[in-house]
Structure formats: C-alpha cells, structure tokens
Design a protein around this motif. Structure first.
Motif, mmCIF file in Angstrom:
data_model
loop_
_atom_site.group_PDB
_atom_site.id
_atom_site.type_symbol
_atom_site.label_atom_id
_atom_site.label_comp_id
_atom_site.label_asym_id
_atom_site.label_seq_id
_atom_site.Cartn_x
_atom_site.Cartn_y
_atom_site.Cartn_z
ATOM 1 N N THR A 292 0.834 -1.203 0.000
ATOM 2 C CA THR A 292 0.000 0.000 0.000
ATOM 3 C C THR A 292 0.868 1.252 0.000
ATOM 4 O OG1 THR A 292 -1.753 -1.144 1.240
ATOM 5 C CG2 THR A 292 -1.804 1.260 1.231
ATOM 6 N N ALA A 293 1.906 1.255 0.835
ATOM 7 C CA ALA A 293 2.817 2.399 0.895
ATOM 8 C C ALA A 293 3.505 2.619 -0.441
ATOM 9 C CB ALA A 293 3.848 2.194 1.997
ATOM 10 N N LEU A 294 3.919 1.548 -1.107
ATOM 11 C CA LEU A 294 4.601 1.666 -2.401
ATOM 12 C C LEU A 294 3.671 2.233 -3.460
ATOM 13 C CD1 LEU A 294 7.064 1.142 -4.182
ATOM 14 C CD2 LEU A 294 6.219 -1.201 -4.531
ATOM 15 N N VAL A 295 2.461 1.682 -3.553
ATOM 16 C CA VAL A 295 1.498 2.144 -4.562
ATOM 17 C C VAL A 295 1.141 3.607 -4.349
ATOM 18 C CG1 VAL A 295 -0.880 1.881 -5.395
ATOM 19 C CG2 VAL A 295 0.530 -0.145 -5.003
ATOM 20 N N MET A 296 0.836 3.968 -3.113
ATOM 21 C CA MET A 296 0.422 5.341 -2.835
ATOM 22 C C MET A 296 1.579 6.322 -2.993
ATOM 23 S SD MET A 296 -2.653 4.736 -2.518
ATOM 24 C CE MET A 296 -3.120 6.450 -2.342
ATOM 25 N N SER A 297 2.793 5.886 -2.716
ATOM 26 C CA SER A 297 3.954 6.754 -2.903
ATOM 27 C C SER A 297 4.187 7.045 -4.379
ATOM 28 C CB SER A 297 5.205 6.111 -2.297
ATOM 29 O OG SER A 297 5.082 5.995 -0.899
ATOM 30 N N VAL A 298 3.984 6.038 -5.224
ATOM 31 C CA VAL A 298 4.117 6.249 -6.669
ATOM 32 C C VAL A 298 3.055 7.223 -7.167
ATOM 33 C CG1 VAL A 298 3.924 5.139 -8.936
ATOM 34 C CG2 VAL A 298 5.230 4.036 -7.108
ATOM 35 N N LEU A 299 1.816 7.038 -6.703
ATOM 36 C CA LEU A 299 0.735 7.956 -7.083
ATOM 37 C C LEU A 299 1.034 9.380 -6.609
ATOM 38 C CD1 LEU A 299 -2.499 5.867 -6.381
ATOM 39 C CD2 LEU A 299 -1.610 6.575 -8.600
ATOM 40 N N LEU A 300 1.512 9.503 -5.375
ATOM 41 C CA LEU A 300 1.844 10.822 -4.836
ATOM 42 C C LEU A 300 2.950 11.474 -5.649
ATOM 43 C CD1 LEU A 300 1.767 13.068 -2.722
ATOM 44 C CD2 LEU A 300 3.306 11.689 -1.309
ATOM 45 N N ILE B 195 -5.638 19.720 -8.354
ATOM 46 C CA ILE B 195 -4.331 19.077 -8.235
ATOM 47 C C ILE B 195 -3.772 19.248 -6.826
ATOM 48 C CG2 ILE B 195 -1.960 19.051 -9.088
ATOM 49 C CD1 ILE B 195 -4.007 17.931 -11.025
ATOM 50 N N TYR B 196 -3.917 20.447 -6.289
ATOM 51 C CA TYR B 196 -3.390 20.702 -4.945
ATOM 52 C C TYR B 196 -4.029 19.763 -3.918
ATOM 53 C CZ TYR B 196 -2.460 22.937 -0.474
ATOM 54 O OH TYR B 196 -2.081 23.163 0.826
ATOM 55 N N TRP B 197 -5.345 19.658 -3.923
ATOM 56 C CA TRP B 197 -6.010 18.869 -2.887
ATOM 57 C C TRP B 197 -5.885 17.374 -3.125
ATOM 58 C CZ3 TRP B 197 -6.533 20.773 1.612
ATOM 59 C CH2 TRP B 197 -6.777 22.137 1.774
ATOM 60 N N VAL B 198 -5.745 16.943 -4.362
ATOM 61 C CA VAL B 198 -5.406 15.535 -4.603
ATOM 62 C C VAL B 198 -4.045 15.227 -3.989
ATOM 63 C CG1 VAL B 198 -4.756 13.849 -6.377
ATOM 64 C CG2 VAL B 198 -6.828 15.206 -6.657
ATOM 65 N N SER B 199 -3.107 16.166 -4.137
ATOM 66 C CA SER B 199 -1.779 15.997 -3.535
ATOM 67 C C SER B 199 -1.883 15.871 -2.020
ATOM 68 C CB SER B 199 -0.874 17.177 -3.898
ATOM 69 O OG SER B 199 -0.691 17.287 -5.289
ATOM 70 N N VAL B 200 -2.735 16.697 -1.400
ATOM 71 C CA VAL B 200 -2.877 16.655 0.055
ATOM 72 C C VAL B 200 -3.508 15.338 0.507
ATOM 73 C CG1 VAL B 200 -3.978 17.737 2.056
ATOM 74 C CG2 VAL B 200 -2.991 19.166 0.267
ATOM 75 N N VAL B 201 -4.520 14.874 -0.212
ATOM 76 C CA VAL B 201 -5.135 13.580 0.134
ATOM 77 C C VAL B 201 -4.097 12.463 0.071
ATOM 78 C CG1 VAL B 201 -6.766 11.814 -0.636
ATOM 79 C CG2 VAL B 201 -7.488 14.201 -0.537
ATOM 80 N N LEU B 202 -3.325 12.436 -1.014
ATOM 81 C CA LEU B 202 -2.331 11.372 -1.187
ATOM 82 C C LEU B 202 -1.212 11.478 -0.158
ATOM 83 C CD1 LEU B 202 -2.099 11.247 -5.080
ATOM 84 C CD2 LEU B 202 -3.127 9.544 -3.571
#
Length: 266
Positions: free
Chosen positions: A58-66, A83-90
């Motif tokens: 999970t950490a790997l997948v979400m880090s790639v997305l972030l 884009i800003y708030w997607v970044s904050v969620v991730l």
C-alpha cells in the motif's frame, strides 16, 4: 536592437507578477484539510486491511501515485485546486502509512516515532528558514520553496498520525475524547493568535499539525467497530463519504476561485 529586445524580455520576466502555488487560508482550507486527514487515516486502513494490500505494498502504490501527482503540481505555474487537494489527500495517506510501517511493521514504539517526526519536522523548518528566511505559505513562488512546503506537509502528517495514535490508543484516551482534546488544542492556538498575538506563521503550522490527529480521531471514531470504541461505519463508507465532501468543496472553490491568493510582484 536584438540585444535591447532580449534585455527587455528578461526584465519583463523578472518583474512579472508571480502566483502563489498554495491556496489562501480560509475556513474552506481548514475544513478540507480536516477531511483530507480523515481520508488519510481511513483510506490507508481500507487499502491495507479491507483490500488486503498490506502495509508495504500500500505504501509503495500510494507513494508512486503521490510522486506522479506532485510532478504535475510542481509543473503548474499557479495554484490549481483539484491538483493541490489531490496531492494533500495522497500525502495524508502516505504520511499515515510511513508511521504505520514504523510502528506496526517494524515495531517502533509510538513514543519514539512521535519524537522522531517532531525532530524531523523541526529540522525541516529550520533548514527552510535558513535558506529562505521565511516559513510563510503566502509566498510559495519558487520550486525550492514549494519543495520545502511539501516536505513539511508530509512530516506534519506523519507526526500527527504518531501523536494521534499515541494519545487515542497507547494512552487509552479513546477516539471521542481525542477529538475533543485536539479540537480544544486548536481552539487554544486560535485564541493565542487572537488574544496574545501569537505569530501567524507559528499559529498556522501548529494548527496544521494538530488537525492531523483531529481528523484521524474523527475517522477512527466513525470507522472502527463498536467494540473498539467506534461507530462501526467501516473504512469504505467513511472514506467514500469524506471523499465526496472533499470533491464537492474543491469543485465549489474551482468555480468560485474564493481561495486564490493575489499575484506577488517578483
């Protein structure tokens, strides 16, 4: 003539007003921030437990997305709400997973992770100030300042996760009382800002850290089973509900532009 035109072009570029890369701090900012922190807690649990990816994957997948979304964020010339708030969620999810990986995966005590991330965040602020002479979020105009900003945001989420879990679980305060406790601490910071003149930047970053355990406690209270002190809504329902609220508010801000900051003369 060509030299004069080139010089004029360069001067125009240097004096052109620049746009801040982050939103104005309004009530919308704080509401969405708390919603994002809640999603960070429940979505991490959803992917880890419900989907069954496990902490590391999970950490790997979400880090790639972030990382992918942050590349887009850095390439923008101005603040774009979506884009800003997607970044904050991730980054909320990744910050949660970093702490969970240390505590649940590697067995590092919450007292230690809280201390570690406090020192790392303090070091980030110290380096940021040493290089830029300001920690203001109103002048995130350069790539370097934006890099410091997002590093600080990541560590606030990791610290907030560790501190929130330490209070709610290790110290056995429980989720409802943790919500009250962290909400009260934020109110104290706001009062200190209004009554005794606590520096605006200091007040902002203290509140920013505290909203993380506040949102996480709300998320845990809603999603955890009743026998564990929650309301039993589950991570799927809680994550979906809060993501829908975030989307609605971000769409409103995109249309209304109420959180745009004025251009700054460079």
């Amino acid at each position: 003539m060509l030299a004069l035109m080139t010089t004029s072009t360069r001067q125009t570029a240097l004096t052109r007003p620049k746009l801040n890369k982050v939103p104005e701090v309004t009530i919308y900012f704080w509401v969405i921030k708390v919603l994002c922190t809640t999603v960070g807690e429940t979505a991490a649990d959803f992917l880890n437990d419900t989907v069954g990816l496990g902490l590391t994957r999970t950490a790997l997948v979400m880090s790639v997305l972030l990382g992918t979304v942050l590349v887009v964020q850095f390439r923008l010339r101005a603040y774009v709400a979506g884009i800003y708030w997607v970044s904050v969620v991730l980054i909320s999810i990744v910050g949660t997973l970093i702490t969970d990986e240390l505590t649940d995966g590697l067995g590092v005590p919450l007292e230690a992770t809280t201390t570690i991330f406090t020192l790392v965040l303090a070091g980030t602020f110290a380096l940021w100030y040493a290089v830029e002479r300001t920690l203001s979020i109103h002048t995130i105009l350069t790539t370097r300042r934006e890099a410091f900003y997002w590093a600080a945001v990541l560590f606030t989420f990791a610290l907030g996760t560790a501190a929130g879990d330490l209070v709610a679980e290790r110290l056995d305060v429980g989720y409802p009382l943790s919500v009250v406790l962290f909400g009260a601490l934020i109110a104290v910071v706001a009062g200190a800002r209004l009554v005794v003149g606590l520096h605006a930047i200091t007040a902002f970053w203290i509140a920013y850290v505290l909203t993380r355990p506040l949102g996480a406690s709300i998320g845990d209270y809603l999603s955890q089973a009743r026998e564990d002190g929650g309301l039993g809504l589950g991570t799927t329902v809680t994550s979906g509900l809060f993501l829908a609220l975030i989307c609605a508010l971000v769409i409103y801000l995109t249309v209304s532009r109420r959180d745009r900051t004025p251009a700054v003369q460079s």
